[in-house]
Design an enzyme around this catalytic site. Structure first.
Site, PDB file in Angstrom:
ATOM      1  N   LYS A  46       0.784  -1.239   0.000  1.00  0.00           N
ATOM      2  CA  LYS A  46       0.000   0.000   0.000  1.00  0.00           C
ATOM      3  C   LYS A  46       0.818   1.291   0.000  1.00  0.00           C
ATOM      4  O   LYS A  46       0.390   2.305  -0.555  1.00  0.00           O
ATOM      5  CB  LYS A  46      -0.934  -0.010   1.208  1.00  0.00           C
ATOM      6  CG  LYS A  46      -2.196  -0.800   0.944  1.00  0.00           C
ATOM      7  CD  LYS A  46      -3.328   0.118   0.627  1.00  0.00           C
ATOM      8  CE  LYS A  46      -4.319  -0.481  -0.304  1.00  0.00           C
ATOM      9  NZ  LYS A  46      -5.386   0.458  -0.648  1.00  0.00           N
ATOM     10  N   ASP A  64      -8.230   0.393   6.676  1.00  0.00           N
ATOM     11  CA  ASP A  64      -8.362  -0.870   7.402  1.00  0.00           C
ATOM     12  C   ASP A  64      -7.034  -1.212   8.069  1.00  0.00           C
ATOM     13  O   ASP A  64      -6.953  -2.100   8.890  1.00  0.00           O
ATOM     14  CB  ASP A  64      -8.700  -1.979   6.414  1.00  0.00           C
ATOM     15  CG  ASP A  64      -7.540  -2.199   5.476  1.00  0.00           C
ATOM     16  OD1 ASP A  64      -6.697  -3.050   5.766  1.00  0.00           O
ATOM     17  OD2 ASP A  64      -7.426  -1.468   4.475  1.00  0.00           O
TER      18      ASP A  64
END
Ligand SMILES: Cc1ncc(COP(=O)(O)O)c(C=O)c1O
Length: 399
Positions: free
Chosen positions: A71, A118
């Site tokens: 990410k 998340d």
């Protein structure tokens, strides 16, 4: 599992966000970080033999920047581009060295970045803000795992778990950014908020660019797991551009409970459709009900199918990747990380999915490519699944 055809065609080059030049510049930007190294592309020959395909390649993103997930590629690129513009730098002049210089810091001033996550995206934002000498605030949805919160705090952010589901946390972060003059670094776009998520999608292009350099043979089938779809969009676009003569079949994989791409594909009206409800799944990174508007636009041209899968398919792949056959390399993969491999294996090994496998055209001549997008980002659950067999698959029906 459920399968729907995506609306698009194999166009080869459908988007300006990920031109060959932009992706090359993006990779150069990432390579300027001292922590940069391409992550390994694992050639799982014994697994390929065992499940009846020609080759099986899995890119292992647990090695990315020491952060255990891909990410950070998106957030670092987007935050770099944002800061560079504030200081009057062009995109292709932006390097880690420039962004961290004293003169640059003075030209930019103090900035607070905020995001909803998340876990993995927030860790990337926190890490990048810290590296570049800025502040970050991170909010997480209800049910987020404490280890992921602690990792974000350890990377330097002010972070907390809220009582809201993911899509509502995004709205809250967006409101706070507006009220406080902070910069929202969200990995999903909606009409009116597209520049930063566009850069994030471009940032993921580095991962695909590495894959193209590392692959010994072109892929025929690429399984890309999707939350909001930004990762799948960035990777699918680069891969379709890289192999214009024989573009791979791209399959977007989602949990059955957060099946917004499947719903949008099945509706076949060219519009985004949302998943509702609590979206309970072990694949925390994929528990998103609203496709990123930019990603949807890109994927309508670059993805061929949307496929939903149950929690047990991801858990099964975590066990298989962690206990490799013969001399295949071992991959430590988390729940969202293993879902693409899980979907591919479920198509190949479970009789009940035979018709879907035939529709996708996967079989003995296929070169399958998946990305293990994270390592064990929740070690307690990793142990439950790999040691204790949690989320076991129902018995396999064999031919
Ligand atoms: C490990 C992992 N894989 C895949 C994804 C999906 O990425 P996207 O939300 O861009 O679809 C995420 C998102 O957080 C993730 O954390």
């Amino acid at each position: 599992m459920r399968l729907a055809k995506m609306p698009g065609e194999k166009t080869g080059d459908s988007l300006g966000l990920l031109t060959k030049k932009t992706v090359a510049d993006t990779k150069r930007f990432h390579a300027s970080f001292p922590q940069y190294a391409p992550t390994p592309l694992c050639d799982l020959r014994r697994l390929a033999e065992a499940v009846g395909v020609h080759r099986m390649f899995v890119k292992d993103e647990s090695f990315r920047f020491g952060l255990n997930a891909f990410k950070v590629l998106g957030s670092s690129y987007a935050m770099g581009r944002y800061l560079a513009r504030r200081a009057g730098l062009f995109a292709n002049e932006t390097t880690y060295e420039k962004l961290t210089s004293k003169a640059f810091r003075e030209a930019c001033g103090d900035i607070t970045f905020i995001t909803a996550t998340d876990g993995n995206h927030g860790r990337g934002v926190a890490w990048t803000a810290h590296e570049l000498g800025q502040r970050s605030v991170v909010y997480m949805p209800k049910g987020s795992r404490p280890e992921r919160l602690e990792n974000i705090r350890a990377a330097g952010a002010e972070a907390s778990i809220t009582n809201l589901k993911y899509d509502d946390v995004v709205r809250m972060a967006s409101k706070q950014a507006e009220e406080n003059g902070w910069v929202l670094v969200q990995d999903t776009a909606w009409p009116g908020y597209e520049e930063i998520p566009g850069w994030i999608i471009t940032g993921y292009g580095t991962m695909a660019e590495e894959i193209v350099e590392e692959l010994p043979e072109p892929p025929t089938h690429v399984f890309l797991q999707a939350g909001v779809g930004s990762m799948a969009a960035g990777v699918a676009a680069v891969l379709k551009n890289a192999y214009p003569e024989n573009p791979p079949t791209v399959i977007v994989v989602e949990p059955t409970t957060a099946d917004c791409f499947y719903r949008s594909a099945a509706a076949n009206d060219g519009k985004r459709h949302f998943a509702e409800g609590d979206m309970k799944t072990i694949m925390a990174g994929l528990a998103c009900g609203e496709p990123c508007s930019l990603a949807w636009d890109i994927l309508t041209h670059t993805a061929d199918f949307a496929l939903t899968c149950e929690d047990f398919t991801a858990a099964n792949a975590m066990r298989i990747l962690g206990a490799p056959l013969g001399d295949d390399p071992r991959i430590i993969s988390g729940e969202s990380g293993a879902s693409g491999v899980g979907a591919a294996l479920a198509l190949l090994c479970r009789l009940e999915n035979k018709e879907m496998a035939a529709e996708i055209g996967i079989g003995k001549d296929s070169n399958v490519l998946c990305i293990s997008t994270e390592g064990a980002t929740d070690r307690e659950r990793y142990k439950d699944i790999t040691w204790h067999g949690a989320f076991a698959a129902p018995d396999v029906e064999r031919e």
